[in-house]
Enzyme design. Structure first.
Site, mmCIF file in Angstrom:
data_model
loop_
_atom_site.group_PDB
_atom_site.id
_atom_site.type_symbol
_atom_site.label_atom_id
_atom_site.label_comp_id
_atom_site.label_asym_id
_atom_site.label_seq_id
_atom_site.Cartn_x
_atom_site.Cartn_y
_atom_site.Cartn_z
ATOM 1 N N HIS A 149 -2.426 8.350 6.137
ATOM 2 C CA HIS A 149 -2.764 6.897 5.386
ATOM 3 C C HIS A 149 -4.240 6.565 5.814
ATOM 4 C CE1 HIS A 149 -1.677 3.139 3.476
ATOM 5 N NE2 HIS A 149 -1.868 2.575 4.749
ATOM 6 N N LYS B 106 -9.495 8.176 2.219
ATOM 7 C CA LYS B 106 -9.944 6.775 1.954
ATOM 8 C C LYS B 106 -11.426 6.508 2.501
ATOM 9 C CE LYS B 106 -5.550 4.128 2.308
ATOM 10 N NZ LYS B 106 -4.558 5.510 2.455
ATOM 11 N N CYS C 10 0.753 -1.169 0.160
ATOM 12 C CA CYS C 10 0.075 -0.111 -0.056
ATOM 13 C C CYS C 10 0.758 1.215 -0.076
ATOM 14 C CB CYS C 10 -0.870 -0.068 1.064
ATOM 15 S SG CYS C 10 -1.990 -1.577 1.161
ATOM 16 N N HIS D 233 -9.679 1.999 0.081
ATOM 17 C CA HIS D 233 -8.471 1.827 0.208
ATOM 18 C C HIS D 233 -7.947 1.291 -1.224
ATOM 19 C CE1 HIS D 233 -4.205 1.062 0.906
ATOM 20 N NE2 HIS D 233 -4.394 0.491 2.340
ATOM 21 N N PHE E 47 1.772 -3.420 4.060
ATOM 22 C CA PHE E 47 2.179 -4.764 4.701
ATOM 23 C C PHE E 47 3.539 -5.228 4.436
ATOM 24 C CE2 PHE E 47 -2.276 -7.122 3.917
ATOM 25 C CZ PHE E 47 -2.646 -6.494 5.045
ATOM 26 N N GLU F 58 -0.694 5.688 13.711
ATOM 27 C CA GLU F 58 -0.403 6.952 12.560
ATOM 28 C C GLU F 58 -0.473 8.126 13.544
ATOM 29 O OE1 GLU F 58 -0.958 9.018 8.315
ATOM 30 O OE2 GLU F 58 -2.411 7.323 8.872
#
Length: 414
Positions: free
Chosen positions: A305, A337, A165, A342, A401, A316
């Protein structure tokens, strides 16, 4: 080592769940109008998560001839469309440029999964001879960059990024560095993803990563909200035209913003979970700020994010507070998002575009669906519609990831 060149953004194009163009996507993001709905690309009735941010009404024939459509996976089709729009937006004279000095660096988190699934089914049902002869080139991730290079005849640096991502942000950052050191004059950069397929959705479902708020698709993605229950899978593509600033000025290009900072790091912690202390994200943001050569307090907008997962949003927030100290509470933060879902490997590119448009238009997009404050997420999230703010420096985070982190910093050009 010579002086670093300055790099600017002169063109942008995107295909998103919000719209099939740049300004349509931006308008929807500002309005907090969601592109998330029930999955229509396959029968998801038995899946625990049955919602997605699908690209709607996309006609590849506007950008690609029919013969080529049969030879390209949707992630490449989205790329060719967004790249064509970005090049047009930039006003670049494709026939007049030195094509040896124009490069392409576009990534994808997963690549041609729809092609892989379809050809695997053919293999199982009808044998190996029924596999498409275009199967391999349709599926490989670098085909997005290669297809754009072939389309325009650009022979400069060509590569692909695959960092889950964080892909879109890494592609922009890597292209920025190629230009900064003078290895090209122009770079087309970004990320693309098209994996709303049974394998991808099923894989994320069994991980329990996706929101199961199936009865409320538009309210399912709720970054930083106390009741968030997972991310909503999305698809799309974002492409930016980056140029050496002097080159852009010489041709009279319109400049959206300057790219000033790029940071990367690894959590070195877990294959899917973020570092609970947020140390990798802290390292990444600090690296980008150092690269930009600015004091932290100059950052006056953050496109987070913000995945809408319990762990990501909490860590975050912690990381932003660690990097910016008390001034963290004064920086507006939004997660787009909440309306796109996403977009995986395309997320960083589309969110970079939204960050740049926030600088360019002086408007901050909202974080939709924020209803119940979470004591652990206590920053200034833009929640009550778009905000007039006129930021000068925007920071965009992308984490993936494997613990990969990427941060980009853009500055308004007066």
């Amino acid at each position: 080592m010579g002086k670093k060149r300055r790099v600017v953004v002169t063109g942008m194009g995107c295909v998103t769940p919000l719209a099939n163009d740049l300004w349509g996507s931006w308008e929807a993001a500002l309005e907090g109008r969601s592109g998330i709905g029930p999955i229509t690309k396959f029968d998801a009735s038995t899946f625990s998560s049955r919602i997605a941010g699908e690209v709607k009404g996309f006609d590849p024939e506007k950008f690609i001839d029919r013969k080529e459509i049969k030879r390209t996976d949707p992630f490449v089709q989205y790329t060719l469309a967004a790249a064509a729009m970005a090049v047009e937006d930039s006003g670049l004279d494709v026939d007049g440029v030195d094509k040896d000095r124009v490069g392409v660096l576009i990534g994808s988190g997963i690549g041609g999964l729809e092609t892989i699934e379809r050809n695997h089914q053919l293999l199982m049902e009808r044998g190996w001879k029924r596999i498409s002869p275009f199967f391999i080139p349709m599926a490989v991730i670098n085909m997005a960059s290669s297809a754009v290079s072939i389309r325009f005849g650009f022979r400069g640096p060509s590569s692909a990024v695959v960092t889950a991502c964080a892909t879109g942000a890494n592609a922009i950052g890597d292209g920025f560095k190629i230009l900064q050191r003078g290895d090209a004059e122009v770079m087309l950069v970004g990320g693309s993803e098209a994996v709303i397929t049974p394998m991808a959705v099923g894989g994320f479902c069994v991980m329990r990563a996706l929101s199961t708020r199936n009865d409320d698709p538009t309210g399912a993605s709720r970054p930083f909200d106390k009741d968030r229950d997972g991310f909503v899978i999305g698809e799309g593509c974002g492409i930016l035209v980056l140029e050496d600033m002097e080159y852009a000025k010489a041709r009279g290009a319109r400049i959206y913003a300057e790219v000033v900072g790029y940071g990367m790091s690894s959590d070195a912690y877990h294959i899917t979970m973020p570092d609970p202390k947020g140390e990798g994200a802290v390292l990444c943001m600090k690296a980008a700020i150092k690269d930009a050569g600015i004091p932290p307090h100059e950052v006056d907008y953050i496109n987070a994010h913000g995945t809408s997962t319990p762990l990501n949003d909490k860590t975050e927030t912690m990381a932003i507070k660690e990097v910016f100290g008390d001034s963290a509470y004064e920086i507006p933060v939004s997660s787009t998002k909440s309306v796109t879902g996403h977009l995986l490997g395309a997320a960083g590119a589309v969110e970079a575009i939204f960050s740049i448009l926030a600088l360019y238009t002086g408007k901050l997009p909202p974080t939709a669906n924020y209803q119940e404050p979470d004591p652990e997420c206590d920053l200034d999230y833009v929640t009550e519609g778009a905000r007039e703010a006129h930021p000068r420096v925007a920071l965009s985070n992308s984490f993936g990831f494997g613990g990969v982190n990427a941060t980009l910093i853009f500055r308004k050009v007066e």
